[in-house]
Motif scaffolding. Structure first.
Motif: not given
Length: 123
Positions: A16-40
């Motif tokens: 989350v800290e790496s997301i640049p200002p003015g941009r967003v990721m979904t909960y699912g995007d973060v999980a996918e980016w990490l390669g583990e877990g899911g949106p919940r």
């Protein structure tokens, strides 16, 4: 933070800290980016520990601001020039096509994730 965070929570918060200002990721995007877990799982981490990071940059896939935090989130979006659009009813929502970040390097020199970021662009 004085208490030790679970390892997964630390990874989510770092992402989350790496997301640049003015941009967003979904909960699912973060999980996918990490390669583990899911949106919940990401949502649970954000609910418990997200106040210490730019929480407004992690959103629902439909682009609606976090329920109960809409006004604060919109202030951040406007300050950071995050792309917004108006619904037919005049409600502000994130313009996900333009605001969504794919986790790749480039903007703000953020890391590209474990695999150098996802292949598809979300801008």
């Amino acid at each position: 933070m004085s208490e030790e965070l679970p390892a997964y929570a630390e990874r989510v918060l770092e992402a989350v800290e790496s997301i640049p200002p003015g941009r967003v990721m979904t909960y699912g995007d973060v999980a996918e980016w990490l390669g583990e877990g899911g949106p919940r799982q990401v949502g649970r981490v954000m609910a418990l520990y997200g106040g210490a990071v730019p929480w407004w940059r992690v959103v629902r896939a439909d682009g609606m601001p976090l329920p109960g935090h809409e006004a604060r989130a919109l202030e951040h979006y406007r300050t950071e020039a995050t792309p917004l659009r108006l619904t037919a009813g005049g409600e502000p929502r994130l313009d996900m096509r333009r605001a969504r970040w794919d986790g790749s390097c480039g903007q703000d020199g953020g890391p590209g994730g474990p695999d150098g970021g996802r292949d598809e662009a979300h801008t």
